[in-house]
Write a protein that holds these residues in place. Structure first.
Motif, PDB file in Angstrom:
ATOM      1  N   VAL A   1      -1.190   4.807  -9.640  1.00  0.00           N
ATOM      2  CA  VAL A   1       0.027   4.193  -9.107  1.00  0.00           C
ATOM      3  C   VAL A   1      -0.345   3.254  -7.958  1.00  0.00           C
ATOM      4  O   VAL A   1      -1.202   3.586  -7.130  1.00  0.00           O
ATOM      5  CB  VAL A   1       0.999   5.267  -8.576  1.00  0.00           C
ATOM      6  CG1 VAL A   1       2.259   4.614  -8.002  1.00  0.00           C
ATOM      7  CG2 VAL A   1       1.372   6.251  -9.673  1.00  0.00           C
ATOM      8  N   CYS A   2       0.275   2.098  -7.916  1.00  0.00           N
ATOM      9  CA  CYS A   2       0.134   1.177  -6.782  1.00  0.00           C
ATOM     10  C   CYS A   2       1.521   0.713  -6.368  1.00  0.00           C
ATOM     11  O   CYS A   2       2.313   0.278  -7.207  1.00  0.00           O
ATOM     12  CB  CYS A   2      -0.712  -0.038  -7.167  1.00  0.00           C
ATOM     13  SG  CYS A   2      -0.802  -1.311  -5.874  1.00  0.00           S
ATOM     14  N   THR A   3       1.813   0.827  -5.083  1.00  0.00           N
ATOM     15  CA  THR A   3       3.069   0.304  -4.556  1.00  0.00           C
ATOM     16  C   THR A   3       2.753  -0.762  -3.512  1.00  0.00           C
ATOM     17  O   THR A   3       1.977  -0.524  -2.583  1.00  0.00           O
ATOM     18  CB  THR A   3       3.924   1.406  -3.913  1.00  0.00           C
ATOM     19  OG1 THR A   3       4.223   2.389  -4.897  1.00  0.00           O
ATOM     20  CG2 THR A   3       5.225   0.832  -3.382  1.00  0.00           C
ATOM     21  N   LEU A   4       3.327  -1.933  -3.691  1.00  0.00           N
ATOM     22  CA  LEU A   4       3.147  -3.061  -2.777  1.00  0.00           C
ATOM     23  C   LEU A   4       4.393  -3.224  -1.915  1.00  0.00           C
ATOM     24  O   LEU A   4       5.511  -3.149  -2.427  1.00  0.00           O
ATOM     25  CB  LEU A   4       2.917  -4.354  -3.564  1.00  0.00           C
ATOM     26  CG  LEU A   4       1.660  -4.415  -4.431  1.00  0.00           C
ATOM     27  CD1 LEU A   4       1.765  -5.586  -5.401  1.00  0.00           C
ATOM     28  CD2 LEU A   4       0.426  -4.576  -3.566  1.00  0.00           C
ATOM     29  N   VAL A   5       4.184  -3.434  -0.636  1.00  0.00           N
ATOM     30  CA  VAL A   5       5.290  -3.693   0.289  1.00  0.00           C
ATOM     31  C   VAL A   5       5.044  -5.054   0.939  1.00  0.00           C
ATOM     32  O   VAL A   5       4.056  -5.239   1.654  1.00  0.00           O
ATOM     33  CB  VAL A   5       5.400  -2.598   1.367  1.00  0.00           C
ATOM     34  CG1 VAL A   5       6.530  -2.936   2.341  1.00  0.00           C
ATOM     35  CG2 VAL A   5       5.640  -1.237   0.723  1.00  0.00           C
ATOM     36  N   PHE A   6       5.940  -5.989   0.657  1.00  0.00           N
ATOM     37  CA  PHE A   6       5.855  -7.342   1.208  1.00  0.00           C
ATOM     38  C   PHE A   6       6.984  -7.526   2.212  1.00  0.00           C
ATOM     39  O   PHE A   6       8.151  -7.270   1.899  1.00  0.00           O
ATOM     40  CB  PHE A   6       5.987  -8.375   0.083  1.00  0.00           C
ATOM     41  CG  PHE A   6       5.934  -9.808   0.536  1.00  0.00           C
ATOM     42  CD1 PHE A   6       4.718 -10.439   0.747  1.00  0.00           C
ATOM     43  CD2 PHE A   6       7.097 -10.522   0.756  1.00  0.00           C
ATOM     44  CE1 PHE A   6       4.660 -11.764   1.166  1.00  0.00           C
ATOM     45  CE2 PHE A   6       7.055 -11.853   1.169  1.00  0.00           C
ATOM     46  CZ  PHE A   6       5.828 -12.474   1.374  1.00  0.00           C
TER      47      PHE A   6
END
Length: 206
Positions: free
Chosen positions: A126-131
């Motif tokens: 799992v990868c979660t990106l926060v921009f």
């Protein structure tokens, strides 16, 4: 030129991100590129929570150093194994303890799974990106890759749990460490998260 601070010093990660988010007029900088130090405690109970902690800390460090806000991108990722109730999860990098390394983490994972058959070894990265943009607007994107945990390490191209992870896309015939980085990017959890983030930002007019 729009500068995006990536909350990492991992050169490969920067290359993957800059290739995926190739919006005209955007440039990407690491913490080191901007002379910044940011190493917050990642104590959230989710990948999104830890990604947000890293993004906000990097944004605050840039604000203090530059006197102005910059756009920031952070990510958190790890492995979830169904038979282990989602472990190692957010503790993926320190599964075998704070002093553990990839070899120790993989050895512990194999011990925990024991002799379960492949059908009972389902897992996903799992990868979660926060921009966070200059104005504080936040965009979150999550990507996964489904597969199973093998019985022994195979391959030398990857890192972490890659030598044990058998992607469904390859029908469990190859581990992630047995494919090239370019091929991995096409199916990986981070690659999938980046494609979702790009679509979301493009819809916002990036």
């Amino acid at each position: 030129m729009k500068t995006v601070l990536i909350a990492t010093n991992n050169a490969h990660k920067v290359s993957e991100i800059s290739t995926a988010l190739n919006f005209e007029g955007w440039e990407f900088k690491t913490l080191r590129d901007m002379g910044l130090v940011s190493d917050p405690e990642e104590n959230a109970d989710s990948f999104e929570g830890n990604g947000r902690i890293k993004a906000k800390a990097a944004r605050a460090a840039a604000q203090e150093a530059l006197g102005r806000p910059v756009a920031v991108l952070a990510d958190d990722s790890g492995l979830e194994v169904d038979a282990l109730d989602g472990a190692p999860g957010v503790y993926s990098s320190r599964y075998a303890g704070a002093d553990g390394d990839d070899a120790a983490n993989n050895a512990k994972l194999l011990r925990e799974l024991g002799d379960r058959p492949l059908a009972d070894r389902a897992a996903r990265f799992v990868c979660t990106l926060v921009f966070i943009d200059e104005d504080g607007a936040e965009t979150v994107a999550r990507g996964t890759i489904e597969g199973a945990i093998g019985f022994e390490e195979r391959g030398s191209e990857g890192f972490g749990y890659d030598p044990l992870f058998l992607p469904d896309a390859y029908e469990s015939a190859r581990t992630l460490a047995e494919v090239s980085q370019k091929e991995k990017n096409g199916i990986s959890h981070r690659g999938n998260a980046l494609r979702r983030l790009r679509d979301a930002l493009a819809a916002q007019g990036a």
